[in-house]
Design a protein around this motif. Sequence first.
Motif, PDB file in Angstrom:
ATOM      1  N   ILE A  15     -15.949   0.389   4.835  1.00 19.87           N
ATOM      2  CA  ILE A  15     -14.851   0.420   3.871  1.00 19.87           C
ATOM      3  C   ILE A  15     -13.781   1.413   4.306  1.00 19.87           C
ATOM      4  CG2 ILE A  15     -14.249   1.039   1.496  1.00 19.87           C
ATOM      5  CD1 ILE A  15     -15.581  -1.662   1.749  1.00 19.87           C
ATOM      6  N   LYS A  16     -14.171   2.549   4.862  1.00 16.96           N
ATOM      7  CA  LYS A  16     -13.188   3.542   5.312  1.00 16.96           C
ATOM      8  C   LYS A  16     -12.304   2.996   6.426  1.00 16.96           C
ATOM      9  CE  LYS A  16     -15.663   7.680   3.980  1.00 16.96           C
ATOM     10  NZ  LYS A  16     -16.298   8.906   4.430  1.00 16.96           N
ATOM     11  N   PHE A  19     -10.109   0.150   4.237  1.00 10.32           N
ATOM     12  CA  PHE A  19      -9.238   0.947   3.381  1.00 10.32           C
ATOM     13  C   PHE A  19      -9.373   2.370   3.895  1.00 10.32           C
ATOM     14  CE2 PHE A  19     -10.613  -2.538   0.664  1.00 10.32           C
ATOM     15  CZ  PHE A  19      -9.403  -3.010   0.203  1.00 10.32           C
ATOM     16  N   PRO A  22      -7.753   7.914   1.701  1.00  4.75           N
ATOM     17  CA  PRO A  22      -6.557   8.112   0.862  1.00  4.75           C
ATOM     18  C   PRO A  22      -5.816   9.389   1.266  1.00  4.75           C
ATOM     19  CG  PRO A  22      -8.465   7.626  -0.495  1.00  4.75           C
ATOM     20  CD  PRO A  22      -8.967   7.848   0.891  1.00  4.75           C
ATOM     21  N   ILE A  31      -3.075   4.598   0.222  1.00  6.48           N
ATOM     22  CA  ILE A  31      -4.335   4.062   0.743  1.00  6.48           C
ATOM     23  C   ILE A  31      -4.010   2.986   1.779  1.00  6.48           C
ATOM     24  CG2 ILE A  31      -6.515   2.937   0.180  1.00  6.48           C
ATOM     25  CD1 ILE A  31      -6.033   3.911  -2.738  1.00  6.48           C
ATOM     26  N   VAL A  33      -4.471  -0.123   4.309  1.00 15.34           N
ATOM     27  CA  VAL A  33      -5.279  -1.338   4.204  1.00 15.34           C
ATOM     28  C   VAL A  33      -5.198  -2.097   5.530  1.00 15.34           C
ATOM     29  CG1 VAL A  33      -5.581  -3.512   2.979  1.00 15.34           C
ATOM     30  CG2 VAL A  33      -4.802  -1.504   1.745  1.00 15.34           C
ATOM     31  N   VAL A  73      -0.113  -0.689   2.805  1.00 17.54           N
ATOM     32  CA  VAL A  73      -0.669   0.433   2.065  1.00 17.54           C
ATOM     33  C   VAL A  73      -0.553   0.168   0.570  1.00 17.54           C
ATOM     34  CG1 VAL A  73      -0.150   2.157   3.840  1.00 17.54           C
ATOM     35  CG2 VAL A  73       1.520   1.713   2.041  1.00 17.54           C
ATOM     36  N   PHE A  74      -1.491   0.729  -0.170  1.00 15.57           N
ATOM     37  CA  PHE A  74      -1.369   0.792  -1.616  1.00 15.57           C
ATOM     38  C   PHE A  74      -0.749   2.147  -1.927  1.00 15.57           C
ATOM     39  CE2 PHE A  74      -4.773  -2.435  -1.716  1.00 15.57           C
ATOM     40  CZ  PHE A  74      -4.183  -3.326  -2.595  1.00 15.57           C
ATOM     41  N   PHE A  83       1.616  -2.587  -3.715  1.00 11.61           N
ATOM     42  CA  PHE A  83       1.200  -2.835  -2.337  1.00 11.61           C
ATOM     43  C   PHE A  83       2.448  -2.971  -1.484  1.00 11.61           C
ATOM     44  CE2 PHE A  83       0.098  -5.634   1.223  1.00 11.61           C
ATOM     45  CZ  PHE A  83      -0.918  -4.886   1.787  1.00 11.61           C
TER      46      PHE A  83
END
Length: 114
Positions: A15-16, A19, A22, A31, A33, A73-74, A83
């Motif tokens: 997941i890192k 995403f 942060p 964050i 993506v 990125v978020f 987004f």
Amino acid sequence: MGSVVAASLNQNASIKNIFGEPIETQGKTIIPVAQVAMGLGGGYGQGNKKTEAGKDASGEGAGGGLYAVPKGVFEVTAKKTRFIPVSTSRPFLLGAGLGFLLGWLLFNKRAARS
């Protein structure tokens, strides 16, 4: 052998890595993506030739690959979350289309002279 490859790729596709970590700055949380694709393959074969020990020849193999593309990125603030995509492929496709059109026009102009 295949399970070692799968474990390594599974660790890299965490997941890192999809995403990212942060980042907090100026009252915003960013964050990153990415799109991640993973593939595995393997095989085994046995030939009709004999080894020096007199046994049938055989072989096996396994492999895999990991493909990651940044997507955007978020941006999270106290008021909203949005987004922000990384640039799209639209400029590339437009450039390729214009290049093909220009090549076609030049080819036709040259062919008309002949």
